[in-house]
Design an enzyme around this catalytic site. Structure first.
Site: not given
Ligand code: F6P
Length: 323
Positions: A128, A188, A103-104, A22-23, A155, A170, A223, A72
């Protein structure tokens, strides 16, 4: 602005390819040149950059992952690394960036944009759903559907064996996948970092499950160091209530893969197109959000700094429906 660079960074999310498409297409439609930057911010340091034409993004809307790869990048967190990145942008003639990530990624964008007074628009790409200023993020709906399919299967076996399952999903520090996953699968309970649940409260919920279906129960666990994760919780419950036959499933990275749902493809397409509109309107340092079906520009520091609240109505719905 003549040339726009695109990159994906951080954890991948289904729908990132639809966003790249799209971009690219919206940029070319508006007369910009486009360059694809590989492996997130790392590509700005290593110079892995390719001109993108409309054909570079053909046949990708349906693909999971990201054709631009992702990483990353530690170097981009240092001023020296960002200087190399800036020099690469100047050399390549890229005068604005669209970054897709969580976020990062947006934190990195905010720092870089301020440091070099450089125009950047962000798209929320993360399973997330933890970015403030948008109802959902690209990838969240697909991950939720993957969770739903997996829990439906668990289930079957839980019912046959009359077992109690703790299923870990996650979300990093957020409980959106766990809470909505629990509602979608009729679980539940959802144990999420935003709300504390004691083991005896959990026992109540589990007893409800056994009473209702006579023989099995499912609890979704987000998690997070706050919940302690599914394994830890299962051990505590098993110790206190040895009458239950407890099992644990950690869904893991299966949640990040797969073909994006229609919702995520449309979201990514709208947001990708809006990113170019934002640049045309001289917007910078904003994330594209969609709230109540309206496109909004959210300043980076608002999108990343604010905790996105869990909807109380959803919590109450789960509570009411799991009696
Ligand atoms: O931010 C996405 C995510 O999948 C999170 O839910 C999880 O904590 C993290 O990344 C896992 O990161 P990695 O794939 O680097 O282990």
């Amino acid at each position: 602005i003549k040339c726009v660079g695109i990159l994906t960074s951080g954890g991948d999310a289904p729908g990132m390819n639809a966003a790249i498409r799209a971009v690219t297409r919206a940029a070319i439609y508006n007369g910009f040149e486009v360059k694809g930057i590989y492996r997130g911010y790392k590509g700005l340091i290593t110079g892995e950059i390719t001109p993108f034409k409309t054909q570079n993004v053909s046949n990708i809307i349906q693909l999971g992952g990201t054709i631009l790869k992702t990483a990353r990048c530690q170097e981009f967190k240092t001023p020296e690394g960002r200087k190399v990145a800036y020099d690469t942008l100047v050399k390549e003639g890229i005068d604005a960036l669209v970054v897709i990530g969580g976020d990062g990624t947006l934190t990195g964008a905010r720092i870089f944009a301020t440091e070099y007074n450089y125009p950047i628009v962000g798209l929320p790409g993360t399973i997330d759903n933890d970015l403030y200023g948008t109802d959902t993020t690209i990838g969240y709906d697909t991950a939720l559907n993957t969770i739903m399919d997996a829990v439906d299967k668990i289930r079957d076996t839980a019912t046959s064996h009359e077992r109690l399952f703790f299923i870990e999903v996650m979300g990093r520090d957020a409980g959106f996948l766990a809470l909505n996953g629990a509602i979608a699968t009729g679980a539940e309970a959802a144990i999420i970092p935003e709300i504390s649940t004691e083991v005896d409260q959990l026992e109540e919920l589990i007893k409800n499950g056994f009473r209702k279906s006579k023989n099995s129960s499912i609890v979704l666990v987000a998690e997070s160091p706050i919940t302690g994760g599914a394994m830890h919780l299962a051990e505590r419950v098993q110790k206190e209530y040895p009458q239950y036959d407890v099992r644990v499933t950690i869904l893991g990275h299966i949640q990040r893969g797969g073909s994006p749902t229609a919702h995520d493809r449309i979201l990514a397409s709208r947001m990708g197109s809006a990113a170019i509109d934002a640049l045309l309107e001289d917007q910078r340092n904003v994330m594209i959000g969609i709230r109540n079906n309206e496109i909004e520009y959210i300043p980076f520091n608002k999108a990343i700094k604010n905790d996105k609240p869990i909807d109380r109505e959803l919590l109450n719905t789960l509570r009411k429906l799991s009696i």
